[in-house]
Design a protein around this motif. Structure first.
Motif, PDB file in Angstrom:
ATOM      1  N   MET A 176       0.926  -1.185  -0.021  1.00 46.89           N
ATOM      2  CA  MET A 176       0.043  -0.056  -0.101  1.00 46.89           C
ATOM      3  C   MET A 176       1.033   1.221  -0.091  1.00 46.89           C
ATOM      4  O   MET A 176       1.584   1.673   0.920  1.00 46.89           O
ATOM      5  N   ASP A 177       0.868   1.988  -1.113  1.00 42.11           N
ATOM      6  CA  ASP A 177       1.418   3.385  -1.160  1.00 42.11           C
ATOM      7  C   ASP A 177       0.618   4.139  -0.119  1.00 42.11           C
ATOM      8  O   ASP A 177      -0.672   4.192  -0.014  1.00 42.11           O
ATOM      9  N   MET A 178       1.299   4.947   0.863  1.00 39.27           N
ATOM     10  CA  MET A 178       0.701   5.604   1.603  1.00 39.27           C
ATOM     11  C   MET A 178       0.270   7.277   1.023  1.00 39.27           C
ATOM     12  O   MET A 178      -0.724   7.495   1.839  1.00 39.27           O
ATOM     13  N   MET A 179       0.666   7.574   0.181  1.00 42.44           N
ATOM     14  CA  MET A 179       0.158   9.008  -0.508  1.00 42.44           C
ATOM     15  C   MET A 179      -0.215   8.927  -1.863  1.00 42.44           C
ATOM     16  O   MET A 179       0.490   8.795  -2.536  1.00 42.44           O
ATOM     17  N   MET A 180      -1.579   9.057  -1.704  1.00 44.92           N
ATOM     18  CA  MET A 180      -2.234   8.865  -2.870  1.00 44.92           C
ATOM     19  C   MET A 180      -3.548   9.909  -2.925  1.00 44.92           C
ATOM     20  O   MET A 180      -3.857  10.301  -1.858  1.00 44.92           O
ATOM     21  N   PRO A 181      -3.799  10.570  -4.127  1.00 46.28           N
ATOM     22  CA  PRO A 181      -4.547  11.429  -4.129  1.00 46.28           C
ATOM     23  C   PRO A 181      -5.797  11.255  -3.807  1.00 46.28           C
ATOM     24  O   PRO A 181      -6.744  12.158  -3.108  1.00 46.28           O
ATOM     25  N   ASP A 182      -6.607  10.159  -4.106  1.00 48.03           N
ATOM     26  CA  ASP A 182      -8.210  10.093  -3.838  1.00 48.03           C
ATOM     27  C   ASP A 182      -8.260   9.651  -2.227  1.00 48.03           C
ATOM     28  O   ASP A 182      -9.266  10.139  -1.696  1.00 48.03           O
ATOM     29  N   LEU A 183      -7.570   8.642  -1.856  1.00 51.00           N
ATOM     30  CA  LEU A 183      -7.949   7.991  -0.477  1.00 51.00           C
ATOM     31  C   LEU A 183      -6.513   7.755  -0.201  1.00 51.00           C
ATOM     32  O   LEU A 183      -5.932   7.031  -0.897  1.00 51.00           O
ATOM     33  N   ASP A 184      -5.829   8.387   0.892  1.00 53.92           N
ATOM     34  CA  ASP A 184      -4.485   8.030   1.241  1.00 53.92           C
ATOM     35  C   ASP A 184      -4.628   6.672   1.788  1.00 53.92           C
ATOM     36  O   ASP A 184      -5.580   6.064   2.054  1.00 53.92           O
ATOM     37  N   GLY A 185      -3.139   6.003   1.970  1.00 48.11           N
ATOM     38  CA  GLY A 185      -3.081   4.757   2.533  1.00 48.11           C
ATOM     39  C   GLY A 185      -3.478   4.631   3.777  1.00 48.11           C
ATOM     40  O   GLY A 185      -3.787   3.315   4.201  1.00 48.11           O
ATOM     41  N   TYR A 186      -3.351   5.571   4.748  1.00 47.57           N
ATOM     42  CA  TYR A 186      -3.869   5.485   6.008  1.00 47.57           C
ATOM     43  C   TYR A 186      -5.277   5.188   6.087  1.00 47.57           C
ATOM     44  O   TYR A 186      -5.898   4.415   6.896  1.00 47.57           O
ATOM     45  N   GLN A 187      -6.165   6.090   5.450  1.00 44.35           N
ATOM     46  CA  GLN A 187      -7.542   5.777   5.328  1.00 44.35           C
ATOM     47  C   GLN A 187      -7.918   4.462   4.677  1.00 44.35           C
ATOM     48  O   GLN A 187      -8.623   3.601   5.244  1.00 44.35           O
ATOM     49  N   ALA A 188      -7.097   4.060   3.724  1.00 47.07           N
ATOM     50  CA  ALA A 188      -7.360   2.646   3.046  1.00 47.07           C
ATOM     51  C   ALA A 188      -7.147   1.578   3.782  1.00 47.07           C
ATOM     52  O   ALA A 188      -8.180   0.485   3.915  1.00 47.07           O
ATOM     53  N   ILE A 189      -6.190   1.495   4.732  1.00 49.13           N
ATOM     54  CA  ILE A 189      -5.705   0.421   5.472  1.00 49.13           C
ATOM     55  C   ILE A 189      -7.022   0.547   6.610  1.00 49.13           C
ATOM     56  O   ILE A 189      -7.327  -0.597   7.010  1.00 49.13           O
ATOM     57  N   ARG A 190      -7.367   1.367   7.013  1.00 45.03           N
ATOM     58  CA  ARG A 190      -8.585   1.303   7.940  1.00 45.03           C
ATOM     59  C   ARG A 190      -9.669   1.115   7.584  1.00 45.03           C
ATOM     60  O   ARG A 190     -10.395   0.308   8.143  1.00 45.03           O
ATOM     61  N   MET A 191      -9.921   1.312   6.368  1.00 41.50           N
ATOM     62  CA  MET A 191     -11.191   0.504   5.752  1.00 41.50           C
ATOM     63  C   MET A 191     -10.983  -0.839   5.471  1.00 41.50           C
ATOM     64  O   MET A 191     -11.878  -1.655   5.611  1.00 41.50           O
ATOM     65  N   ILE A 192      -9.645  -1.331   5.101  1.00 42.88           N
ATOM     66  CA  ILE A 192      -9.782  -2.481   4.892  1.00 42.88           C
ATOM     67  C   ILE A 192      -9.759  -3.457   6.041  1.00 42.88           C
ATOM     68  O   ILE A 192     -10.496  -4.414   6.092  1.00 42.88           O
ATOM     69  N   ARG A 193      -9.267  -2.929   7.234  1.00 39.01           N
ATOM     70  CA  ARG A 193      -9.086  -3.675   8.347  1.00 39.01           C
ATOM     71  C   ARG A 193     -10.400  -3.651   9.141  1.00 39.01           C
ATOM     72  O   ARG A 193     -10.661  -4.536   9.874  1.00 39.01           O
ATOM     73  N   SER A 194     -11.441  -2.673   8.602  1.00 38.07           N
ATOM     74  CA  SER A 194     -12.727  -2.661   9.275  1.00 38.07           C
ATOM     75  C   SER A 194     -13.534  -3.635   8.418  1.00 38.07           C
ATOM     76  O   SER A 194     -14.861  -3.853   8.883  1.00 38.07           O
ATOM     77  N   THR A 195     -13.129  -4.263   7.484  1.00 39.58           N
ATOM     78  CA  THR A 195     -14.129  -5.100   6.719  1.00 39.58           C
ATOM     79  C   THR A 195     -13.809  -6.406   7.051  1.00 39.58           C
ATOM     80  O   THR A 195     -12.710  -7.157   7.305  1.00 39.58           O
ATOM     81  N   ARG A 196     -14.926  -7.251   7.452  1.00 36.02           N
ATOM     82  CA  ARG A 196     -15.029  -8.553   7.764  1.00 36.02           C
ATOM     83  C   ARG A 196     -14.383  -9.589   6.818  1.00 36.02           C
ATOM     84  O   ARG A 196     -14.501  -9.479   5.599  1.00 36.02           O
ATOM     85  N   GLY A 197     -13.207 -10.307   7.380  1.00 33.54           N
ATOM     86  CA  GLY A 197     -12.549 -11.217   6.636  1.00 33.54           C
ATOM     87  C   GLY A 197     -11.328 -10.479   6.023  1.00 33.54           C
ATOM     88  O   GLY A 197     -10.357 -11.314   5.813  1.00 33.54           O
ATOM     89  N   PHE A 198     -10.902  -9.310   6.085  1.00 29.66           N
ATOM     90  CA  PHE A 198      -9.793  -8.574   6.122  1.00 29.66           C
ATOM     91  C   PHE A 198      -9.005  -8.238   7.283  1.00 29.66           C
ATOM     92  O   PHE A 198      -8.010  -7.432   7.050  1.00 29.66           O
ATOM     93  N   GLU A 199      -9.472  -8.432   8.182  1.00 26.89           N
ATOM     94  CA  GLU A 199      -8.833  -7.803   9.738  1.00 26.89           C
ATOM     95  C   GLU A 199      -7.400  -8.365   9.496  1.00 26.89           C
ATOM     96  O   GLU A 199      -6.634  -7.556  10.266  1.00 26.89           O
ATOM     97  N   SER A 200      -7.351  -9.599   9.310  1.00 23.36           N
ATOM     98  CA  SER A 200      -5.592  -9.946   9.300  1.00 23.36           C
ATOM     99  C   SER A 200      -5.068  -9.996   8.102  1.00 23.36           C
ATOM    100  O   SER A 200      -3.904 -10.598   8.207  1.00 23.36           O
ATOM    101  N   LEU A 201      -5.630  -9.382   6.939  1.00 18.71           N
ATOM    102  CA  LEU A 201      -4.705  -9.642   5.612  1.00 18.71           C
ATOM    103  C   LEU A 201      -3.558  -8.918   5.991  1.00 18.71           C
ATOM    104  O   LEU A 201      -3.507  -7.533   6.252  1.00 18.71           O
ATOM    105  N   PRO A 202      -2.427  -9.436   5.526  1.00 22.59           N
ATOM    106  CA  PRO A 202      -1.180  -8.694   5.692  1.00 22.59           C
ATOM    107  C   PRO A 202      -1.024  -7.346   4.736  1.00 22.59           C
ATOM    108  O   PRO A 202      -1.171  -7.768   3.540  1.00 22.59           O
ATOM    109  N   ILE A 203      -0.649  -6.338   5.347  1.00 27.58           N
ATOM    110  CA  ILE A 203      -0.466  -5.104   4.364  1.00 27.58           C
ATOM    111  C   ILE A 203       0.898  -4.341   4.993  1.00 27.58           C
ATOM    112  O   ILE A 203       1.080  -4.204   5.965  1.00 27.58           O
ATOM    113  N   ILE A 204       1.546  -4.120   3.754  1.00 22.80           N
ATOM    114  CA  ILE A 204       2.750  -3.438   3.945  1.00 22.80           C
ATOM    115  C   ILE A 204       2.630  -2.158   3.453  1.00 22.80           C
ATOM    116  O   ILE A 204       2.424  -1.863   2.334  1.00 22.80           O
ATOM    117  N   ALA A 205       3.139  -1.189   4.100  1.00 24.37           N
ATOM    118  CA  ALA A 205       3.178   0.158   3.889  1.00 24.37           C
ATOM    119  C   ALA A 205       4.371   0.523   2.995  1.00 24.37           C
ATOM    120  O   ALA A 205       5.396   0.069   3.534  1.00 24.37           O
TER     121      ALA A 205
END
Length: 123
Positions: free
Chosen positions: A55-84
């Motif tokens: 995950m690139d952290m600096m993006m124009p539409d939705l930054d990586g911080y927001q995207a990671i939080r969205m992924i983590r809050s989705t059922r089934g993706f709580e433990s999906l490995p994400i590398i910033a």
């Protein structure tokens, strides 16, 4: 590798995507990519074989911080490995990425040996 062996690259710079995809392919990994976090999250929802997200952290539409939080809050993706993956390499940036829910942090320009080492522990 387990049955989930695909790497999702989310980065708004096509040069970064190209370099990562080429390196990963040469090392035997399969990857898919997205140029936006919104598109990447949609791709994640439509795939059942994503093993890890770069995950690139600096993006124009939705930054990586927001995207990671969205992924983590989705059922089934709580433990999906994400590398910033970020050009931000200031004191505290690693901690900020980890606090957002990333499992690891790699600064740009990407140290390919470090990336491959991190991936070998996850996949």
């Amino acid at each position: 590798m387990n049955n989930k062996n695909k790497i999702l690259i989310i980065d708004d710079d096509p040069r970064n995507i190209y370099a990562l995809e080429l390196t990963l392919r040469m090392k035997g990994y399969t990857s898919v990519s997205s140029a936006s976090a919104t598109e990447g999250i949609a791709l994640l929802h439509s795939s059942d074989d994503i093993a890890v997200v770069l995950m690139d952290m600096m993006m124009p539409d939705l930054d990586g911080y927001q995207a990671i939080r969205m992924i983590r809050s989705t059922r089934g993706f709580e433990s999906l490995p994400i590398i910033a993956v970020t050009a931000q390499a200031m004191v505290g940036d690693r901690e900020k990425c980890l606090a957002a829910g990333a499992d690891d942090y790699i600064s740009k320009p990407v140290d390919l040996d470090k990336l491959l080492h991190v991936l070998s522990k996850i996949i």
